[in-house]
Design a protein around this motif. Sequence first.
Motif, short mmCIF file in Angstrom:
data_model
loop_
_atom_site.label_atom_id
_atom_site.label_comp_id
_atom_site.label_asym_id
_atom_site.label_seq_id
_atom_site.Cartn_x
_atom_site.Cartn_y
_atom_site.Cartn_z
N TYR A 124 0.61 -1.41 -0.31
CA TYR A 124 0.06 0.27 -0.01
C TYR A 124 1.18 1.55 0.04
CZ TYR A 124 -2.93 3.26 1.30
OH TYR A 124 -5.08 4.28 1.17
N PHE A 127 2.38 2.40 -3.33
CA PHE A 127 1.23 2.38 -4.04
C PHE A 127 0.94 4.35 -4.38
CE2 PHE A 127 0.67 -0.77 -6.15
CZ PHE A 127 0.51 -1.05 -7.10
N PHE A 340 -10.50 1.26 -9.89
CA PHE A 340 -9.04 0.25 -10.56
C PHE A 340 -8.12 1.34 -10.85
CE2 PHE A 340 -12.79 -2.41 -11.48
CZ PHE A 340 -12.19 -3.36 -10.61
N THR A 341 -8.44 2.68 -10.81
CA THR A 341 -7.42 3.73 -11.52
C THR A 341 -6.87 4.53 -10.36
OG1 THR A 341 -9.05 5.22 -11.67
CG2 THR A 341 -8.06 4.00 -13.84
N ASP A 342 -7.66 4.90 -9.31
CA ASP A 342 -6.91 4.94 -7.75
C ASP A 342 -5.69 4.22 -7.06
OD1 ASP A 342 -7.69 5.87 -5.03
OD2 ASP A 342 -8.19 7.48 -5.82
N ALA A 343 -4.79 5.17 -6.54
CA ALA A 343 -3.72 5.07 -5.84
C ALA A 343 -4.26 4.02 -4.82
CB ALA A 343 -2.70 5.48 -5.85
N HIS A 346 -5.13 1.07 -5.63
CA HIS A 346 -4.27 0.12 -6.28
C HIS A 346 -3.75 -0.81 -4.72
CE1 HIS A 346 -4.04 1.54 -10.31
NE2 HIS A 346 -5.35 0.59 -10.02
N ILE A 350 -4.42 -5.10 -4.64
CA ILE A 350 -3.18 -5.67 -4.95
C ILE A 350 -2.63 -6.00 -3.14
CG2 ILE A 350 -1.03 -5.35 -5.09
CD1 ILE A 350 -1.67 -4.08 -7.94
N SER A 418 -12.82 -1.23 -3.09
CA SER A 418 -11.57 -1.89 -3.10
C SER A 418 -11.42 -2.75 -2.26
CB SER A 418 -10.92 -1.59 -2.83
OG SER A 418 -10.54 0.07 -3.89
#
Length: 445
Positions: A124, A127, A340-343, A346, A350, A418
């Motif tokens: 985390y 990112f 899916f595009t926000d840090a 992510h 992930i 998320s």
Amino acid sequence: MEEHVGTTPVDYVKSTARNFANREKIGGLLLIIATLVAVGIMNSPLAEGYEHFWKEKYVIANEDFGINRSLHHWINDGLMVIFFFVVGLELKREFLVGELADKKNATLPVIAAIGGMLTPALIYVLFNAGGEHLKGWGVPMATDIAYSLGIIALLGKRVPMPLKVFLTALAIVDDIGAILVIALFYSSDISWISLGIGGGLMVVLFALNLLGVRSIAVYIIIGIALWVAFLMSGVHATLAGVLLALAIPVKVKMGTKVFKQKTEEKLKELEERDLEHKSALKDKKQLDIVNEIRDYTKKSRSPLLRLENSLSGFNAFFIIPVFALANAGVAFESGWTEVFTDAAGHGIMIGLILGKFLGVFGFSWIGIKLGFGQLPKGANWGAMAGIGLLAGIGFTMSLFITNLAFDGGEIIDVAKISILLASFTAAILGLIVLSISLRKKSINS
């Protein structure tokens, strides 16, 4: 649980552990239902009323002096204290009289839990380094006990019990780690006076334990005062639940040997009564004997086990589903795919899916290679990979930390979506990998 005279304290310990596992499985299914209901309502015309309901304020004392919190806060700061209290009791039991009492069995899940916390947090941070949402690093750290055991229960008896115990222990240690993170990094505006009062109450609780006080009522009354002190201190109130659990006595008033001796004496007295013609309703002596046996049974059982046994069901069947209803509701409005595009999205997704897997599986492998533990009996590395993926179900604690880490706005929805997507993905992948690995093991054996 019903009390039986013939049940020994040792049997009661085993029964407590077994009941915990069974309740968590059913609780996991209830949690899934509650989550679907919350998400469904938030994406329906009832959404506005739903949000208003949880924001309604309820006051103890009055508006000027007392505790003034919304229903949402009462659940997160009040009911969840009981959740963490039960978690603390479970952890204490496991390390003192459960599977984790064996140092070799205890070491591996602790190592795996540490890896499962550090790796997602690091992902985390990678990112979100330098970003405005860096504070959310704690969101992907924790594993949800109820969800993970509920999912693993779908495989039934194919899953070896030691592997279930490993996952349970990992999740419990994980939750304790999350509690420490909350206390150290997500608490603000510390009131040192209130914190000092809380510390004093903890000293009293441990002193009572050392003095041999076994009355549960005494500990609960002081525990409520401890909760209020932490609530006012700025350190998150849930910590009070864990600290109270650590102070609850494990030792019994009456040992097994004495219990057996006294019970046999009373049973002998009972046999001498006219049982064929007189019931306990007509013969006071019979009633006295039965009451004394009941008193012996109570004294032979640990306060910790009695509390855990009585609260585990309430925890699994009420507190966790209610928490999900109050916190899992998120609207999938247009633009929700920004996760899916926000840090932050992510980092959370992930972190939970890949980070948890790498941390749990990788640290377990290292720990075993270095001789700090061994594979759970009946498991293989494929099954451990499945457990590592299931550990990515971060639901309850991840949602909890989300509310503390972010101030509000769209980032809350991004984080919740998320978490839901990552937890769902981790559950499916973990279930597939675990199922395949256990099937292969069954064919090979």
